[in-house]
Design a protein around this motif. Structure first.
Motif, PDB file in Angstrom:
ATOM      1  N   ALA A 265       0.850  -1.208   0.000  1.00 54.09           N
ATOM      2  CA  ALA A 265       0.000   0.000   0.000  1.00 54.09           C
ATOM      3  C   ALA A 265       0.883   1.256   0.000  1.00 54.09           C
ATOM      4  O   ALA A 265       0.583   2.237  -0.692  1.00 54.09           O
ATOM      5  CB  ALA A 265      -0.921  -0.014   1.221  1.00 54.09           C
ATOM      6  N   VAL A 266       1.982   1.219   0.746  1.00 55.01           N
ATOM      7  CA  VAL A 266       2.884   2.378   0.774  1.00 55.01           C
ATOM      8  C   VAL A 266       3.546   2.553  -0.604  1.00 55.01           C
ATOM      9  O   VAL A 266       3.620   3.667  -1.133  1.00 55.01           O
ATOM     10  CB  VAL A 266       3.956   2.236   1.886  1.00 55.01           C
ATOM     11  CG1 VAL A 266       4.981   3.354   1.787  1.00 55.01           C
ATOM     12  CG2 VAL A 266       3.300   2.243   3.262  1.00 55.01           C
ATOM     13  N   LEU A 267       3.984   1.443  -1.202  1.00 51.50           N
ATOM     14  CA  LEU A 267       4.616   1.531  -2.525  1.00 51.50           C
ATOM     15  C   LEU A 267       3.644   2.135  -3.539  1.00 51.50           C
ATOM     16  O   LEU A 267       4.019   2.944  -4.389  1.00 51.50           O
ATOM     17  CB  LEU A 267       5.078   0.144  -2.997  1.00 51.50           C
ATOM     18  CG  LEU A 267       6.256  -0.466  -2.221  1.00 51.50           C
ATOM     19  CD1 LEU A 267       6.589  -1.863  -2.745  1.00 51.50           C
ATOM     20  CD2 LEU A 267       7.486   0.427  -2.320  1.00 51.50           C
ATOM     21  N   ASP A 268       2.378   1.741  -3.410  1.00 54.23           N
ATOM     22  CA  ASP A 268       1.355   2.262  -4.313  1.00 54.23           C
ATOM     23  C   ASP A 268       1.194   3.780  -4.119  1.00 54.23           C
ATOM     24  O   ASP A 268       1.083   4.535  -5.079  1.00 54.23           O
ATOM     25  CB  ASP A 268       0.044   1.520  -4.010  1.00 54.23           C
ATOM     26  CG  ASP A 268      -0.917   1.656  -5.151  1.00 54.23           C
ATOM     27  OD1 ASP A 268      -0.453   1.511  -6.301  1.00 54.23           O
ATOM     28  OD2 ASP A 268      -2.103   1.941  -4.899  1.00 54.23           O
ATOM     29  N   ARG A 269       1.224   4.215  -2.845  1.00 52.44           N
ATOM     30  CA  ARG A 269       1.072   5.649  -2.546  1.00 52.44           C
ATOM     31  C   ARG A 269       2.264   6.452  -3.104  1.00 52.44           C
ATOM     32  O   ARG A 269       2.096   7.551  -3.614  1.00 52.44           O
ATOM     33  CB  ARG A 269       0.933   5.866  -1.034  1.00 52.44           C
ATOM     34  CG  ARG A 269       0.670   7.292  -0.613  1.00 52.44           C
ATOM     35  CD  ARG A 269      -0.626   7.844  -1.187  1.00 52.44           C
ATOM     36  NE  ARG A 269      -1.793   7.039  -0.867  1.00 52.44           N
ATOM     37  CZ  ARG A 269      -2.615   7.264   0.153  1.00 52.44           C
ATOM     38  NH1 ARG A 269      -2.414   8.301   0.927  1.00 52.44           N
ATOM     39  NH2 ARG A 269      -3.647   6.475   0.400  1.00 52.44           N
ATOM     40  N   VAL A 270       3.438   5.862  -3.038  1.00 52.62           N
ATOM     41  CA  VAL A 270       4.638   6.539  -3.568  1.00 52.62           C
ATOM     42  C   VAL A 270       4.482   6.723  -5.082  1.00 52.62           C
ATOM     43  O   VAL A 270       4.787   7.788  -5.629  1.00 52.62           O
ATOM     44  CB  VAL A 270       5.924   5.749  -3.202  1.00 52.62           C
ATOM     45  CG1 VAL A 270       7.152   6.342  -3.890  1.00 52.62           C
ATOM     46  CG2 VAL A 270       6.123   5.750  -1.690  1.00 52.62           C
ATOM     47  N   ARG A 271       3.972   5.683  -5.739  1.00 52.57           N
ATOM     48  CA  ARG A 271       3.738   5.795  -7.193  1.00 52.57           C
ATOM     49  C   ARG A 271       2.718   6.894  -7.488  1.00 52.57           C
ATOM     50  O   ARG A 271       2.909   7.697  -8.403  1.00 52.57           O
ATOM     51  CB  ARG A 271       3.236   4.467  -7.768  1.00 52.57           C
ATOM     52  CG  ARG A 271       4.358   3.564  -8.267  1.00 52.57           C
ATOM     53  CD  ARG A 271       3.823   2.403  -9.092  1.00 52.57           C
ATOM     54  NE  ARG A 271       2.908   1.551  -8.322  1.00 52.57           N
ATOM     55  CZ  ARG A 271       3.311   0.525  -7.569  1.00 52.57           C
ATOM     56  NH1 ARG A 271       4.579   0.205  -7.490  1.00 52.57           N
ATOM     57  NH2 ARG A 271       2.434  -0.202  -6.906  1.00 52.57           N
ATOM     58  N   SER A 272       1.641   6.960  -6.676  1.00 55.73           N
ATOM     59  CA  SER A 272       0.635   8.012  -6.918  1.00 55.73           C
ATOM     60  C   SER A 272       1.228   9.394  -6.692  1.00 55.73           C
ATOM     61  O   SER A 272       0.882  10.343  -7.399  1.00 55.73           O
ATOM     62  CB  SER A 272      -0.584   7.895  -6.019  1.00 55.73           C
ATOM     63  OG  SER A 272      -0.879   6.608  -5.721  1.00 55.73           O
ATOM     64  N   LEU A 273       2.106   9.509  -5.697  1.00 52.15           N
ATOM     65  CA  LEU A 273       2.740  10.814  -5.454  1.00 52.15           C
ATOM     66  C   LEU A 273       3.509  11.254  -6.685  1.00 52.15           C
ATOM     67  O   LEU A 273       3.485  12.421  -7.067  1.00 52.15           O
ATOM     68  CB  LEU A 273       3.715  10.722  -4.267  1.00 52.15           C
ATOM     69  CG  LEU A 273       3.142  10.844  -2.867  1.00 52.15           C
ATOM     70  CD1 LEU A 273       4.228  10.605  -1.826  1.00 52.15           C
ATOM     71  CD2 LEU A 273       2.515  12.222  -2.652  1.00 52.15           C
TER      72      LEU A 273
END
Ligand code: PMV
Length: 332
Positions: A265-273
């Motif tokens: 979930a954190v990796l996904d958020r980094v991609r969205s950022l």
């Protein structure tokens, strides 16, 4: 009266990982690694000579309480102290107390900071001042290879030459590029498979040889990106490298899974950022927590975004750090 010495040694986060050893007991790696030294994640260790034959190893709590270290840790620290006594030529028993500024055993390289601080404090207490290169070699003799990189600040390459016994070297000083490291802590439990077992199993992965063949080129590109302070080039390389470390772990025999759903979930958020135009890139060590590298001006936004990810227990703010220092804040 014996001298009491307290050392603080930083943790570090690897951009190119040490994974797999030629000689595990001496932490001789199969590949060079490169890290950034950290500022707020560090170990503080006090050492003093004592009468008697046995070392006393203690853990300090934030309130100052000292308790005997668990047997496994005390035995490992004791073996490390033997190397330090050999190097200094002084055969005295030591009292050691240590504390980390960050959660231990959660993939935040607690062994790197801890064994580097132990080597620095104990060698001083035994009457010898190691140079940064000597400290790097002494820290590695603990069996923690990443400890070799905690002996200096800035961006650190270890080993420094083709000789795998050579110490680490700083390839750029801390002020070259004060990157920030925002850490999403998703799990503070001790990891179930130690990095020691990970190193041991690495070569069983069918992808390990391919990794080793590709690493020299990746390392060269990482070094160039650091010299040019080029985050848009560095970032994808360090993410690719971290994912590969976990690919090797997951395809080892027996397989090791360090990630949890919250890691993804954190990796996904980094991609969205990144999709919003922000330069933020993730790396993970042998654990589920995610280190996100970014420029100082973006750290606030990155921290806020990571805090909002379900599963994030807390967010630690860290950044570029200097090497070990002696301090007056003794633990006993
Ligand atoms: O230093 P060790 O033996 O704990 O191994 C470190 C392994 C990684 O943290 C996953 C990679 C690295 O280079 O720091």
């Amino acid at each position: 009266m014996s001298v009491k010495v307290t050392a603080c040694a930083p943790s570090n986060i690897a951009f190119i990982k040490y994974w797999g050893a030629r000689d595990l007991s001496r932490a001789l790696p199969v590949n060079p690694s490169l890290s950034m030294t950290l500022r707020t994640s560090y170990a503080r260790t006090t050492a003093a000579e004592i009468d008697g034959k046995s070392d006393v190893i203690e853990l300090a709590a934030p309130d100052g309480t000292l308790t005997r270290a668990p047997d496994g840790f005390a035995a490992r620290a004791g073996r490390h102290l033997e190397h330090l006594r050999e190097w200094t030529g002084r055969r005295a028993a030591l009292r050691i107390a240590t504390i980390n500024s960050f959660p231990s055993d959660a993939g935040l390289a607690s062994s790197a900071a801890g064994f580097c601080a132990l080597a620095f404090a104990a060698s001083h207490a035994l009457g010898h001042t190691p140079s940064a290169a000597e400290l790097s070699r002494l820290a590695r003799l603990s069996g923690s290879g990443s400890a070799a990189r905690s002996a200096m600040g800035g961006f650190v390459l270890w080993p420094s030459t083709d000789d795998d016994e050579s110490p680490a070297v700083a390839v750029a000083p801390p002020d070259h590029w004060p990157l920030e490291n925002v850490i999403a802590v998703v799990d503070t439990e001790a990891k179930k498979v130690s990095s020691r077992d990970g190193h041991r199993r690495a070569a069983t992965s069918p992808h390990f040889e391919t990794r080793l063949a590709n690493l020299p080129d990746r390392l060269a590109r990482v070094q160039r990106a650091i010299q040019e302070r080029d985050l848009a080039t560095l970032g994808p390389l360090i993410e690719e490298e971290a994912i590969e470390l976990h690919l090797i772990a997951m395809s080892s025999s027996p397989a090791i899974f360090y990630w949890t759903p919250a890691t993804l979930a954190v990796l996904d958020r980094v991609r969205s950022l990144r999709e919003t135009g922000l330069q933020a890139y993730a790396t993970m060590d042998a654990g589920p927590n995610v280190h996100v590298l970014c420029e100082a001006d973006d750290a606030e936004r990155v921290a806020a975004a990571l805090e909002a990810v379900p599963g994030t227990e807390r967010v630690l703010r860290d950044g570029m750090g200097t090497g070990p220092v002696l301090v007056d804040r003794h633990l006993f």
